[in-house]
Design a protein around this motif. Sequence first.
Motif, short mmCIF file in Angstrom:
data_model
loop_
_atom_site.label_atom_id
_atom_site.label_comp_id
_atom_site.label_asym_id
_atom_site.label_seq_id
_atom_site.Cartn_x
_atom_site.Cartn_y
_atom_site.Cartn_z
N ARG A 100 13.05 -0.70 -5.18
CA ARG A 100 12.53 -1.97 -4.89
C ARG A 100 11.12 -2.13 -5.24
O ARG A 100 10.51 -1.07 -5.21
CB ARG A 100 12.64 -2.58 -3.48
N PRO A 101 10.49 -3.38 -5.71
CA PRO A 101 9.26 -3.55 -5.80
C PRO A 101 8.26 -3.17 -4.88
O PRO A 101 8.46 -3.54 -3.74
CB PRO A 101 9.22 -4.97 -6.08
N ARG A 102 6.98 -2.35 -5.18
CA ARG A 102 6.25 -1.86 -4.18
C ARG A 102 4.88 -1.92 -4.65
O ARG A 102 3.91 -1.96 -3.74
CB ARG A 102 6.72 -0.57 -3.68
N SER A 103 4.64 -1.74 -5.89
CA SER A 103 3.56 -1.68 -6.45
C SER A 103 2.38 -2.80 -6.98
O SER A 103 2.86 -4.13 -6.86
CB SER A 103 3.45 -0.69 -7.77
N HIS A 104 0.92 -2.70 -7.20
CA HIS A 104 0.19 -3.65 -7.47
C HIS A 104 0.18 -3.94 -9.11
O HIS A 104 -0.41 -4.71 -9.76
CB HIS A 104 -1.19 -3.19 -7.25
N GLY A 105 1.41 -3.21 -9.63
CA GLY A 105 1.72 -3.74 -11.10
C GLY A 105 2.29 -2.39 -11.92
O GLY A 105 3.10 -2.59 -12.86
N CYS A 106 1.88 -1.35 -11.51
CA CYS A 106 2.15 0.08 -12.13
C CYS A 106 3.50 0.11 -11.89
O CYS A 106 4.45 -0.22 -10.87
CB CYS A 106 1.33 1.12 -11.51
N ILE A 107 4.18 1.11 -12.87
CA ILE A 107 5.54 1.70 -12.47
C ILE A 107 5.57 2.91 -11.63
O ILE A 107 5.22 4.08 -12.28
CB ILE A 107 6.15 1.91 -13.90
N ASN A 108 5.79 2.82 -10.40
CA ASN A 108 5.92 3.99 -9.43
C ASN A 108 7.14 4.69 -9.85
O ASN A 108 8.07 4.17 -9.74
CB ASN A 108 5.91 3.58 -8.27
N LEU A 109 6.89 6.12 -10.41
CA LEU A 109 8.04 6.90 -10.28
C LEU A 109 8.11 8.02 -9.54
O LEU A 109 6.88 8.75 -9.26
CB LEU A 109 8.12 7.44 -11.94
N PRO A 110 9.13 8.59 -9.23
CA PRO A 110 9.11 10.13 -8.86
C PRO A 110 8.18 11.05 -9.64
O PRO A 110 8.28 11.06 -10.89
CB PRO A 110 10.70 10.63 -8.58
N SER A 111 7.38 11.91 -8.88
CA SER A 111 6.63 12.78 -9.72
C SER A 111 7.26 13.51 -11.06
O SER A 111 6.58 13.61 -12.12
CB SER A 111 5.80 13.63 -8.98
N GLU A 112 8.30 14.02 -10.75
CA GLU A 112 8.90 14.98 -11.73
C GLU A 112 9.48 14.00 -12.96
O GLU A 112 9.38 14.20 -14.15
CB GLU A 112 10.28 15.60 -11.20
N ALA A 113 9.96 12.72 -12.63
CA ALA A 113 10.23 11.52 -13.52
C ALA A 113 9.00 11.15 -14.49
O ALA A 113 9.12 11.08 -15.71
CB ALA A 113 11.04 10.38 -13.16
N ALA A 114 7.86 11.14 -13.88
CA ALA A 114 6.83 10.67 -14.23
C ALA A 114 6.14 11.60 -15.35
O ALA A 114 5.61 11.32 -16.46
CB ALA A 114 5.51 10.23 -13.46
N ARG A 115 6.48 12.94 -15.05
CA ARG A 115 6.07 13.92 -15.89
C ARG A 115 7.04 13.87 -17.15
O ARG A 115 6.42 14.22 -18.31
CB ARG A 115 5.92 15.45 -15.07
N TRP A 116 8.35 13.71 -16.96
CA TRP A 116 9.05 13.53 -18.25
C TRP A 116 8.63 12.36 -19.19
O TRP A 116 8.45 12.90 -20.39
CB TRP A 116 10.39 13.42 -17.87
#
Length: 350
Positions: A307-323
């Motif tokens: 669900r939307p939570r951020s100020h605009g960024c795409i929040n990802l689980p950290s392992e997904a963000a690293r990928w």
Amino acid sequence: MALDALLTSAPQVASTLSRRGFLHMAGLGLLTAAAPAGVVRSAPAETWQARVAYSYGVKVRREPHLKGEELETLGHDALRTVQEVIVSEEPVHNRIWYRVGEAEYIHSGGLQPVATRFQMPLLSLPLNGALVDVSVPFTDMHTRPAFKASRTYRYYYSCTFWVGEIAEAEDGKIWYRIDDDRSHLSHWGLAEHFRPVPEHEMAPIAPELEPERKRLEVDLARQWVVAYQDDTPVFMSRASTGLTMGNGESMTPRGRHKVFYKRPSRHMAAGDSASDGYDLPGVPWCSYFTTTGVAFHGTYWHNDFGRPRSHGCINLPSEAARWVYRWTMPVVPAGEHLVKDNPGTRVVVT
């Protein structure tokens, strides 16, 4: 392979997960998608931990649903052992609950899956410093390499930082100096709480492909990110995108963009953290695609993807963000702190 095939081939939650497996599945945001409602996942012999990520705490309930009897409120940074993972019926966007005691359940959205893994300190540093991530639930930083020195920040599991100096204290403890990339102040923390990130965990994924053959699609309605090579989906993750503004539009800008600026660690801050602002050191694996600062990045202040939570960024689980960081172009050269002004992988936000 069609997107439906990618969904159905997502790793299934095994009946018994190791702690590493639990962290991996949570890190990809796949626990909700991978199991039918009502399934109970047993805890392994080794323990899982979860940290209360919400500053206002979380409710412990007698049953795994939002109307379950409230037993107590756990405060920020409290740690609990996860005994079972429950797939409930609600909330719809994230149906995962953790059992933390006999008839004691907490919704996973406010709990960061963590581990406690002490590290051997580095003896020397490369010219540009060493990238590390926090390998314990949290660690307190100080103005000098001493416990009696004033505390500055608390750093959290999976946060990333650059080490600029190694020092040995009078008691023989080894400390690292972290130079804040936003304030440019120095903070000292115990070296055994930081894991040097090995080069293979930062190595580019499919770098031989031309930039136009890769694209990321962000679906604001479904709250997920899918990576495509040509028209083949190769990766997906749940996400939390920008909140909805007064005009009904998302704070995450729709349209076509390109990743052009990347860094493995960033101190993100804006406004007054006592109200709607935020102050988040060590945000991991940042891949920016707008000049206003919108990026894909890891998340340690919530675990409530879908669900939307951020100020605009795409929040990802950290392992997904690293990928995403490793797969997208441009590539950050080994040992460098960032790459900028070099348009690369396409991003389509719909």
